[in-house]
Design a protein around this motif. Sequence first.
Motif, PDB file in Angstrom:
ATOM      1  N   TYR A   7       0.857  -1.178   0.000  1.00  0.00           N
ATOM      2  CA  TYR A   7       0.000   0.000   0.000  1.00  0.00           C
ATOM      3  C   TYR A   7       0.895   1.230   0.000  1.00  0.00           C
ATOM      4  O   TYR A   7       1.975   1.227   0.584  1.00  0.00           O
ATOM      5  N   PHE A   8       0.459   2.276  -0.705  1.00  0.00           N
ATOM      6  CA  PHE A   8       1.310   3.461  -0.846  1.00  0.00           C
ATOM      7  C   PHE A   8       0.471   4.640  -1.341  1.00  0.00           C
ATOM      8  O   PHE A   8      -0.663   4.470  -1.804  1.00  0.00           O
ATOM      9  N   GLU A   9       1.062   5.830  -1.240  1.00  0.00           N
ATOM     10  CA  GLU A   9       0.455   7.055  -1.751  1.00  0.00           C
ATOM     11  C   GLU A   9       1.281   7.533  -2.936  1.00  0.00           C
ATOM     12  O   GLU A   9       2.510   7.502  -2.908  1.00  0.00           O
ATOM     13  N   GLN A  10       0.613   7.940  -4.010  1.00  0.00           N
ATOM     14  CA  GLN A  10       1.319   8.417  -5.194  1.00  0.00           C
ATOM     15  C   GLN A  10       0.446   9.404  -5.956  1.00  0.00           C
ATOM     16  O   GLN A  10      -0.727   9.130  -6.228  1.00  0.00           O
ATOM     17  N   ASN A  11       1.014  10.559  -6.268  1.00  0.00           N
ATOM     18  CA  ASN A  11       0.327  11.588  -7.052  1.00  0.00           C
ATOM     19  C   ASN A  11      -1.033  11.972  -6.476  1.00  0.00           C
ATOM     20  O   ASN A  11      -1.987  12.225  -7.200  1.00  0.00           O
ATOM     21  N   GLY A  12      -1.118  12.002  -5.133  1.00  0.00           N
ATOM     22  CA  GLY A  12      -2.357  12.401  -4.481  1.00  0.00           C
ATOM     23  C   GLY A  12      -3.390  11.297  -4.376  1.00  0.00           C
ATOM     24  O   GLY A  12      -4.489  11.520  -3.863  1.00  0.00           O
ATOM     25  N   TYR A  13      -3.067  10.100  -4.872  1.00  0.00           N
ATOM     26  CA  TYR A  13      -3.964   8.955  -4.770  1.00  0.00           C
ATOM     27  C   TYR A  13      -3.383   7.949  -3.779  1.00  0.00           C
ATOM     28  O   TYR A  13      -2.169   7.889  -3.557  1.00  0.00           O
ATOM     29  N   LEU A  14      -4.271   7.137  -3.211  1.00  0.00           N
ATOM     30  CA  LEU A  14      -3.850   6.073  -2.309  1.00  0.00           C
ATOM     31  C   LEU A  14      -4.120   4.741  -2.993  1.00  0.00           C
ATOM     32  O   LEU A  14      -5.158   4.561  -3.637  1.00  0.00           O
ATOM     33  N   PHE A  15      -3.188   3.788  -2.849  1.00  0.00           N
ATOM     34  CA  PHE A  15      -3.307   2.524  -3.557  1.00  0.00           C
ATOM     35  C   PHE A  15      -3.086   1.347  -2.614  1.00  0.00           C
ATOM     36  O   PHE A  15      -2.204   1.380  -1.745  1.00  0.00           O
ATOM     37  N   LEU A  16      -3.903   0.313  -2.798  1.00  0.00           N
ATOM     38  CA  LEU A  16      -3.710  -0.991  -2.167  1.00  0.00           C
ATOM     39  C   LEU A  16      -3.419  -1.995  -3.275  1.00  0.00           C
ATOM     40  O   LEU A  16      -4.069  -1.970  -4.325  1.00  0.00           O
ATOM     41  N   VAL A  17      -2.466  -2.876  -3.045  1.00  0.00           N
ATOM     42  CA  VAL A  17      -2.158  -3.927  -4.010  1.00  0.00           C
ATOM     43  C   VAL A  17      -2.448  -5.265  -3.351  1.00  0.00           C
ATOM     44  O   VAL A  17      -1.944  -5.548  -2.259  1.00  0.00           O
ATOM     45  N   GLN A  18      -3.275  -6.065  -3.998  1.00  0.00           N
ATOM     46  CA  GLN A  18      -3.662  -7.352  -3.438  1.00  0.00           C
ATOM     47  C   GLN A  18      -3.423  -8.475  -4.427  1.00  0.00           C
ATOM     48  O   GLN A  18      -3.325  -8.249  -5.647  1.00  0.00           O
ATOM     49  N   GLN A  19      -3.351  -9.657  -3.887  1.00  0.00           N
ATOM     50  CA  GLN A  19      -3.212 -10.872  -4.668  1.00  0.00           C
ATOM     51  C   GLN A  19      -4.365 -11.000  -5.662  1.00  0.00           C
ATOM     52  O   GLN A  19      -5.518 -10.737  -5.343  1.00  0.00           O
ATOM     53  N   PHE A  20      -4.047 -11.403  -6.869  1.00  0.00           N
ATOM     54  CA  PHE A  20      -5.061 -11.678  -7.887  1.00  0.00           C
ATOM     55  C   PHE A  20      -5.562 -13.106  -7.701  1.00  0.00           C
ATOM     56  O   PHE A  20      -4.772 -14.049  -7.620  1.00  0.00           O
ATOM     57  N   ILE A  21      -6.871 -13.267  -7.587  1.00  0.00           N
ATOM     58  CA  ILE A  21      -7.475 -14.592  -7.437  1.00  0.00           C
ATOM     59  C   ILE A  21      -7.953 -15.057  -8.802  1.00  0.00           C
ATOM     60  O   ILE A  21      -8.840 -14.446  -9.403  1.00  0.00           O
ATOM     61  N   ASP A  22      -7.370 -16.128  -9.285  1.00  0.00           N
ATOM     62  CA  ASP A  22      -7.732 -16.667 -10.587  1.00  0.00           C
ATOM     63  C   ASP A  22      -8.993 -17.514 -10.449  1.00  0.00           C
ATOM     64  O   ASP A  22      -8.979 -18.584  -9.840  1.00  0.00           O
ATOM     65  N   GLY A  23     -10.083 -17.014 -10.970  1.00  0.00           N
ATOM     66  CA  GLY A  23     -11.356 -17.728 -10.888  1.00  0.00           C
ATOM     67  C   GLY A  23     -12.495 -16.801 -11.252  1.00  0.00           C
ATOM     68  O   GLY A  23     -12.292 -15.627 -11.559  1.00  0.00           O
ATOM     69  N   LYS A  24     -13.711 -17.334 -11.213  1.00  0.00           N
ATOM     70  CA  LYS A  24     -14.895 -16.541 -11.545  1.00  0.00           C
ATOM     71  C   LYS A  24     -15.665 -16.207 -10.274  1.00  0.00           C
ATOM     72  O   LYS A  24     -15.748 -17.025  -9.348  1.00  0.00           O
ATOM     73  N   ASN A  25     -16.239 -14.999 -10.246  1.00  0.00           N
ATOM     74  CA  ASN A  25     -17.099 -14.694  -9.106  1.00  0.00           C
ATOM     75  C   ASN A  25     -18.419 -15.448  -9.266  1.00  0.00           C
ATOM     76  O   ASN A  25     -18.759 -15.937 -10.347  1.00  0.00           O
ATOM     77  N   LEU A  26     -19.172 -15.542  -8.179  1.00  0.00           N
ATOM     78  CA  LEU A  26     -20.364 -16.385  -8.190  1.00  0.00           C
ATOM     79  C   LEU A  26     -21.480 -15.832  -9.075  1.00  0.00           C
ATOM     80  O   LEU A  26     -22.325 -16.600  -9.549  1.00  0.00           O
ATOM     81  N   LEU A  27     -21.477 -14.529  -9.320  1.00  0.00           N
ATOM     82  CA  LEU A  27     -22.478 -13.993 -10.247  1.00  0.00           C
ATOM     83  C   LEU A  27     -22.215 -14.521 -11.659  1.00  0.00           C
ATOM     84  O   LEU A  27     -23.137 -14.972 -12.354  1.00  0.00           O
ATOM     85  N   LYS A  28     -20.945 -14.475 -12.069  1.00  0.00           N
ATOM     86  CA  LYS A  28     -20.609 -14.987 -13.404  1.00  0.00           C
ATOM     87  C   LYS A  28     -20.831 -16.491 -13.474  1.00  0.00           C
ATOM     88  O   LYS A  28     -21.278 -17.018 -14.506  1.00  0.00           O
ATOM     89  N   GLU A  29     -20.516 -17.176 -12.375  1.00  0.00           N
ATOM     90  CA  GLU A  29     -20.741 -18.621 -12.354  1.00  0.00           C
ATOM     91  C   GLU A  29     -22.234 -18.928 -12.500  1.00  0.00           C
ATOM     92  O   GLU A  29     -22.627 -19.825 -13.248  1.00  0.00           O
ATOM     93  N   TRP A  30     -23.075 -18.176 -11.755  1.00  0.00           N
ATOM     94  CA  TRP A  30     -24.524 -18.374 -11.844  1.00  0.00           C
ATOM     95  C   TRP A  30     -25.039 -18.074 -13.253  1.00  0.00           C
ATOM     96  O   TRP A  30     -25.876 -18.805 -13.791  1.00  0.00           O
ATOM     97  N   GLU A  31     -24.541 -17.008 -13.865  1.00  0.00           N
ATOM     98  CA  GLU A  31     -24.979 -16.645 -15.209  1.00  0.00           C
ATOM     99  C   GLU A  31     -24.640 -17.747 -16.213  1.00  0.00           C
ATOM    100  O   GLU A  31     -25.361 -17.966 -17.186  1.00  0.00           O
ATOM    101  N   ARG A  32     -23.538 -18.447 -15.961  1.00  0.00           N
ATOM    102  CA  ARG A  32     -23.093 -19.486 -16.886  1.00  0.00           C
ATOM    103  C   ARG A  32     -23.828 -20.810 -16.684  1.00  0.00           C
ATOM    104  O   ARG A  32     -24.156 -21.495 -17.637  1.00  0.00           O
TER     105      ARG A  32
END
Length: 687
Positions: free
Chosen positions: A108-133
Motif C-alpha cells: 500500500y502506498f500514496e502516489q500523485n495524491g492517490y492512495l493505492f492498495l495492491v492485493q493478490q489476484f485470485i484466478d477464478g470466476k465470481n459467483l455472479l458470473k458462475e450463476w450466469e453461466r
Amino acid sequence: MLCCVNPDCQKPLNPDKNNYCHSCRAELIPLLGGRYRPTQVLSDEGGFGRTYLAEDVHKLNECCVVKQFAPKLQGTGPLTKAIELFKQEASRLQELAEHPQIPTLLAYFEQNGYLFLVQQFIDGKNLLKEWERRGNYSETEIRELLLDLLPVLKFIHVRGVIHRDIKPQNIIRRQSDGRLVLIDFGASKQLTVTVQTKMGTVIGSHGYTALEQMQDGKAYPASDLFSLGATCFHLLTGVRPSQLWVQQGYSWVGSWRQYLISPGKDGVSVSIELGEVLDKLLQLDIQKRYESADEVIADLTPGLSPLPSLPVTVLTSTFASTPGNKRPFSLRLNNTLKSQLLLISSISVLGLAGVWYFQTRPHTMSEYSPSNSPPTSLPISLPSKSDFLPKAFKGHSSDVNSVAFSPDGTTLGSASDDKTIKLWNLARGEEIHTLEGHSNWIWTVAFSPDSKTLASGSADKTIKLWNVETGKLVRTLEGNTDGVTSVAFSPDGKTLASGTASKDIRIKLWNVKTGKLIRTLEGHTDGVPSVAFSPDGKTLASGSWDKTIKLWNLNTGKEIRTLKGNAESILSVAFAPDGVTLASGSKDKTIKLWNLNTGKEIRTLKGHKDKVNSVAFLPSGTQNGLTLVSGSSDKTIKLWNPLTGKEIRTLDTGSGYIYAIAISPDGETIAGGGSGENILKIWQPIH
C-alpha cells in the motif's frame, strides 16, 4: 495497454507508447509504486477510485489487483487524516490475509495524491458470473457455499471486522482448488464514507444490505449474515435482491419462498431445515437474526460442536460434467466430511510470508544413482503438521526474493524488495546484520564456500560482496546494463557467476578476489534468472526466460548443449549431488529432471498449480537421503522422490507466494522466501 489512473477518465486504456492519456490528457503513470503496471479497469467507484488489473514487473509480470482511493480533499489536514486511515485499513487487511480464503495484501502506498492498495489476484470466476453461466444452485450447493464461507466470516468477525458488502460479485471460486474466496473488503469505500462525505453515504449494495446498515450506516456481524442470506437467495432462485429492493423495498424477505421454482426437471426446492436457516438469515429485525456464524453452522450441522477460532474447512472439488447436467461445476462433501467438516482446525505449517524455515526429524532414503531402480515404496517418514510449533520473528518490510544458508550451517541470508539483506543466526533465531547499500530491490544472494562472503545481485544493475562477520561491504561489481537476477559461487570460491534480466542477457564470470570480469557467456535470447555450478566446478548451468537451459564448459567458455522442452520460462536450475542430474523449475508449473550426459529429459514432475520459482536438492550424505524440494507461486513447498518422480508431501505455506527456497547443509532445515506479511517464521519438531 496502459491504464490512465485518473478516476474521472472516461476512456482510460492507452497504447503503451503514450505519455499522456488520449482521453483526459492526464500524465500516465507507467508503474505504480515503481513496480505495478495498470493494464485494465476491473471496477469503478464512480470517481472516488477504481480497481485495476495490474502486472508486477518485479515478478515476471505476475497479475495482481490494485485498488485506488482518490479522495477529493482540500488542504493538507484532511489528506493527512485520509492517509492515516488508509494505513489503518491496510494494516487490518494485512492481518485478515492470514486466512487462505482472503486475498493477500501485497503493498500500500500514496502516489500523485492517490492512495493505492495492491492485493493478490485470485484466478477464478465470481459467483455472479458462475450463476450466469450454469444456472440456479441446488440446496446441496447452497449448503456447501454456507459451510465454506461461514468460517471466513467468523474469522473476520472475531477480529472486529465487518465486510459490509457481501454479494455474489465479491465471492470468487478459486480455480486451483474450488474454494470460495471473499474479496473487496471495501477499505476505499470505508475511507470514502469517513473522509469524503462524513454523513449520508452507506457502504453496501441495495437488496443485499441489512436494514440497520442501510438506515443508520451501522454494521454488525449479523449485518454480514443478512447479506450472505440474500446472496444464497439470489443463487438459489435466480432472482436478484437488488431488483426486488427497487420494486418493493425489504418486503420480499418475508415471502422469499414464492420465488422458488416449483420442483421438477429444472426446478428448485428447499428442505424445511434450510428454509428455516434462510428465514433467520433474512430477518429484518437484527434482534431476531443470527448473531454469529457459529449459530448458523450449528443449525446447518445439528449435534456438532461450534467452530474453533481458526477454522480451515475442507471441500472435495468435482469439476467433471455429466451428460445433460445443467451444472458442470459443483462442490460435494463426502460422508466423513459431512460429519466432521466443521471440527477441523489448524494453523498453516509454513505461515504467511517473508522467510520460513522448519526442521525435520532424521529420515533415511537410498542415495540416488541413475543406474538404481526405483524403490517399490518410499522409505521416508516426514512429520505431520502437528509436529511443528511456529515461532515468528520480525523481518523484512517487503517481499523476500532469495534465501541462502551459509555452508557452515550457522547463518541464513535473505534478500528483499525493501532493498536490504538480512543475516540471521539460526541457533538463536535472531537478526545479526542488516546489509544496506543497494538502491533498488535485491533479486538474489549466495554465500561463498568458506561462509565468509555473501554476494548479492540487484535491480540496480550491480553485484555487491559483503563480509558476513562484520556486515560491511567489501566491493561492488559493475558493468551490467540490466538488473542482476542470479549469482552463484564456484565450489572453490574463486569465481562468481551472474545472470541478468532481459536487456543484458549475458552471463558473466567474475574473479572474486579482484572483482575483475573473467569472461562473458553469450547465447540466451532472454533474461537468466538462475545459474548453478556443478559439484566439480567444471560446468555451469543457466536457466532462461527464453525457455531453455544451457550448459557451459567453464574451462573454455563454450556452450556444451542446450536443453529444450518447457512451454514457458525456466525460473530455477539445481544440480543433484551426483553432478549428472539437473532439475529445473518453470513458469509452465512443471519440474523437469535432465540427464546431463545425454541431454535427455529423464522425467517431468507435475503437481504444482502455479509457476515453480525455485528448486533445490538435499545435500549429499544427509540422513534424509536424496530429496528434491520445490517452491511455487501456488503457495506451497513440495518434497519429491527423484527416483520415482512421486510427491512425498506438500507443505501449505498459507497466503503468500514462494519465490525462493534453500536447504541447510545438514539437510534438516528448509528456508523459503516469499510474499505476504514478510516475517521470519521458524518451525521445530515437538520432542
